[in-house]
Scaffold this active site. Structure first.
Site, mmCIF file in Angstrom:
data_model
loop_
_atom_site.group_PDB
_atom_site.id
_atom_site.type_symbol
_atom_site.label_atom_id
_atom_site.label_comp_id
_atom_site.label_asym_id
_atom_site.label_seq_id
_atom_site.Cartn_x
_atom_site.Cartn_y
_atom_site.Cartn_z
ATOM 1 N N HIS A 89 36.396 -28.327 33.412
ATOM 2 C CA HIS A 89 37.723 -28.193 34.007
ATOM 3 C C HIS A 89 37.622 -27.547 35.386
ATOM 4 O O HIS A 89 37.875 -28.180 36.395
ATOM 5 C CB HIS A 89 38.653 -27.391 33.084
ATOM 6 C CG HIS A 89 40.009 -27.163 33.670
ATOM 7 N ND1 HIS A 89 40.650 -25.948 33.608
ATOM 8 C CD2 HIS A 89 40.843 -27.992 34.351
ATOM 9 C CE1 HIS A 89 41.817 -26.045 34.225
ATOM 10 N NE2 HIS A 89 41.960 -27.266 34.666
ATOM 11 N N HIS A 106 40.601 -21.211 30.277
ATOM 12 C CA HIS A 106 41.806 -21.929 29.834
ATOM 13 C C HIS A 106 41.603 -22.515 28.452
ATOM 14 O O HIS A 106 42.311 -23.444 28.060
ATOM 15 C CB HIS A 106 42.187 -23.017 30.839
ATOM 16 C CG HIS A 106 42.220 -22.540 32.260
ATOM 17 N ND1 HIS A 106 41.246 -22.846 33.174
ATOM 18 C CD2 HIS A 106 43.107 -21.741 32.903
ATOM 19 C CE1 HIS A 106 41.516 -22.274 34.341
ATOM 20 N NE2 HIS A 106 42.639 -21.591 34.203
HETATM 21 S S1 FES Z 1 37.819 -23.632 33.486
HETATM 22 FE FE1 FES Z 1 37.464 -24.126 31.420
HETATM 23 S S2 FES Z 1 39.358 -24.728 30.638
HETATM 24 FE FE2 FES Z 1 39.755 -24.245 32.705
#
Ligand code: FES
Length: 156
Positions: A89, A106
């Site tokens: 992500h 997150h």
């Molecule tokens: S950086 Fe891993 S879920 Fe956002």
């Protein structure tokens, strides 16, 4: 198409173009990965991750012995796997908890038994898996990266 699938196709395809009866190489991605010793089988314990860097010092990775067979797993039980430790992500370092890889930023979750598949959270692609090889002495080597490491235009 996922990033993983794109890289797999790129690696496997090495697209050929036929012109005038001669095959010409159109796309030859740089896939020259170093073989890097990560650990020895004697050091690996179920549920105790071993951090390392691959394919270079700025790329954290994690070696796991899951205690159950895994996609791409090596060893007698086919349960030893490795992944880039950077969440797909936004690049936070994932942690191994309860048999899964969890991003603390997150809360994306990845399944290390299923090739790093993301099954929850904001990440949209799998964690890049690092294929492993074990030699006759039980030394475990990282040999490549299946997928693009977060934040990079190319892995090597
Ligand atoms: S950086 Fe891993 S879920 Fe956002």
């Amino acid at each position: 198409m996922t990033r993983r699938r794109f890289v797999q196709l790129s690696a496997a395809a090495t697209a050929l173009f036929t012109a005038g009866g001669k095959a010409q190489l159109l796309y030859a991605p740089s896939l020259t990965y170093p073989a890097v010793k990560v650990a020895n089988l004697a050091q690996v314990r179920t549920g105790e991750p071993i951090p390392f860097n691959y394919p270079d010092a700025s790329s954290p990775a994690i070696l796991l012995k899951l205690g159950r067979p895994a996609m791409g797993g090596v060893g007698r039980e086919r349960d030893i796997v490795a992944f880039s430790a950077l969440c797909t992500h936004m690049g936070c370092p994932v942690q191994y908890k309860g048999g899964r890889l969890v991003c603390p930023c997150h809360y994306s979750m990845f399944d290390p038994a299923k090739g790093g598949q993301c099954y929850q959270g904001l990440a949209s692609s799998w964690l890049p898996q690092i294929p492993l090889r074990i030699d006759a002495k039980g030394d475990i080597y990282a040999t490549a990266v299946m997928g693009l490491i977060w934040g990079r235009a190319k892995n090597v």
